[in-house]
Design an enzyme around this catalytic site. Structure first.
Site, PDB file in Angstrom:
ATOM      1  CD  GLU A   1       6.270   2.227  -0.218  1.00 31.46           C
ATOM      2  OE1 GLU A   1       5.603   2.916  -1.034  1.00 31.46           O
ATOM      3  OE2 GLU A   1       6.503   2.592   0.949  1.00 31.46           O
TER       4      GLU A   1
ATOM      5  CG  ASP B   1      11.113   0.862   3.860  1.00 32.17           C
ATOM      6  OD1 ASP B   1      10.821  -0.192   3.267  1.00 32.17           O
ATOM      7  OD2 ASP B   1      10.294   1.514   4.549  1.00 32.17           O
TER       8      ASP B   1
ATOM      9  CG  ASP C   1       9.857   4.821   3.365  1.00 26.84           C
ATOM     10  OD1 ASP C   1       9.011   4.288   4.104  1.00 26.84           O
ATOM     11  OD2 ASP C   1       9.658   5.020   2.145  1.00 26.84           O
ATOM     12  CB  SER C   2       7.559   5.315   8.692  1.00 31.33           C
ATOM     13  OG  SER C   2       8.318   4.295   9.312  1.00 31.33           O
TER      14      SER C   2
ATOM     15  CE  LYS D   1       8.733  -2.060   4.204  1.00 35.30           C
ATOM     16  NZ  LYS D   1       8.194  -0.935   3.421  1.00 35.30           N
TER      17      LYS D   1
ATOM     18  CD  GLU E   1       1.106   0.959   4.872  1.00 40.64           C
ATOM     19  OE1 GLU E   1       2.255   0.729   4.456  1.00 40.64           O
ATOM     20  OE2 GLU E   1       0.790   2.012   5.478  1.00 40.64           O
TER      21      GLU E   1
HETATM   22  O1  KIV Z   1       8.122   2.729   6.429  1.00 40.71           O
HETATM   23  C1  KIV Z   1       7.517   1.957   7.197  1.00 40.71           C
HETATM   24  O2  KIV Z   1       7.541   2.099   8.423  1.00 40.71           O
HETATM   25  C2  KIV Z   1       6.776   0.861   6.595  1.00 40.71           C
HETATM   26  C3  KIV Z   1       5.859   0.089   7.484  1.00 40.71           C
HETATM   27  C4  KIV Z   1       4.686   0.904   7.838  1.00 40.71           C
HETATM   28  C5  KIV Z   1       5.475  -1.206   6.887  1.00 40.71           C
HETATM   29  O3  KIV Z   1       6.893   0.611   5.432  1.00 40.71           O
END
Ligand code: KIV
Length: 289
Positions: free
Chosen positions: A137, A105, A66-67, A135, A204
């Site tokens: 969090e 994500d 989600d970056s 993924k 992280e």
């Molecule tokens: O969103 C992302 O790119 C991430 C990584 C930094 C692990 O969660």
């Protein structure tokens, strides 16, 4: 040096389990789990088809992080990222890859309220993208959700330590676990998530001893970012490590100079357009050619 051949072989055999010709066998979640304590897992973020194609032969996992909210959409943080963004970019990355397992994500707000909500949204992401897993969090509070998804066929990668979706609670992106109490909580979070069935776990932005302790104590592979070389693998945001941004956080190593490369090419192009050097004879259609 990558040990994966750059040239992809393309067998075209089919079976009922694989009714369409599949170019090569992708890494599966069980094979990733088996890498615990073995050859380090290579993971990078990918958001677009062409970048996925270039990175795929060299990576074990491509993370549609989600970056992308910051990298692609210019958002200040990941909180505003939507399911639609994750589904569209996830599908593009799956289309551009044959070898790596693609993990998508779950965006903020799509999984926290209940395991049922998480299941509906995770299932949607897997259906619309073809990814291997999702993924999410969070610490031990997410363990029941990880158990709920995993036991219903959805592989989950956990994400502990610095969890960027919690930026409004954390107040920033500083390293976590400086105080003993917080360090203990992060280790407990990781153990709870691993016991709940997470197939892998991103750690992280934590003090290194925390990452080492988690890696030793959990059954699943750990993937570090700002964590430790002793994790079972590493991940970076690709655009960070390619040098697309001016500011490079401490945990990022720049393996390229992308912004300088792009700017140099654009300046060259602009000069040639303004001086009428471009297009030249090679780029012009003339009679008989
Ligand atoms: O969103 C992302 O790119 C991430 C990584 C930094 C692990 O969660």
């Amino acid at each position: 040096m990558s040990t994966t051949p750059k040239t992809l072989t393309m067998p075209v055999s089919t079976s009922r389990a694989n009714p369409t010709p599949s170019p090569m066998k992708r890494l599966t979640v069980p094979r990733i789990r088996q890498r615990k304590g073995g050859e380090p897992l290579v993971m990078l973020t990918a958001y677009t088809v062409r970048m996925a194609q270039i990175m795929d032969p060299h990576c074990d996992m491509l993370l549609v992080g989600d970056s992308l909210g910051q990298v692609i959409y210019g958002l200040p943080h990941t909180v505003a990222v939507t399911m639609e963004m994750m589904a569209a970019h996830g599908a593009a990355v799956v289309r551009g890859s044959y070898h790596a397992a693609v993990i998508v994500d779950m965006p903020f707000g799509s999984y926290e309220a209940s395991p049922e909500l998480a299941f509906a949204n995770a299932a949607r992401l897997l259906k619309e993208t073809g990814a291997a897993g999702v993924k999410l969090e969070g610490g031990k509070v997410m363990a029941p959700t990880v158990e709920f998804l995993t036991s219903r066929g959805i592989p989950v990668m956990a994400h502990v330590g610095l969890t960027p979706q919690a930026v409004n609670i954390l107040g920033g992106y500083g390293v976590r676990g400086k105080a003993d109490a917080e360090a203990k909580t992060i280790v407990e979070d990781a153990i709870a998530l691993s016991n709940a069935g997470a197939f892998a776990m991103v750690i992280e932005g934590v003090m290194e001893p925390i990452a080492i302790e988690i890696t030793q104590k959990v059954a699943c592979p750990t993937i570090g970012i700002g964590a430790s070389a002793q994790c079972d693998g590493q991940v970076l945001v690709t655009e960070d490590m390619l040098g697309l941004f001016e500011r490079t956080p401490k945990f990022v190593k720049r393996y390229g100079a992308m912004s300088e490369m792009v700017e140099g090419a654009v300046v060259h192009y602009a000069d040639e357009v303004r001086s009428r050097a471009f297009p030249g004879p090679e780029q012009i259609y003339t009679t008989g050619q």
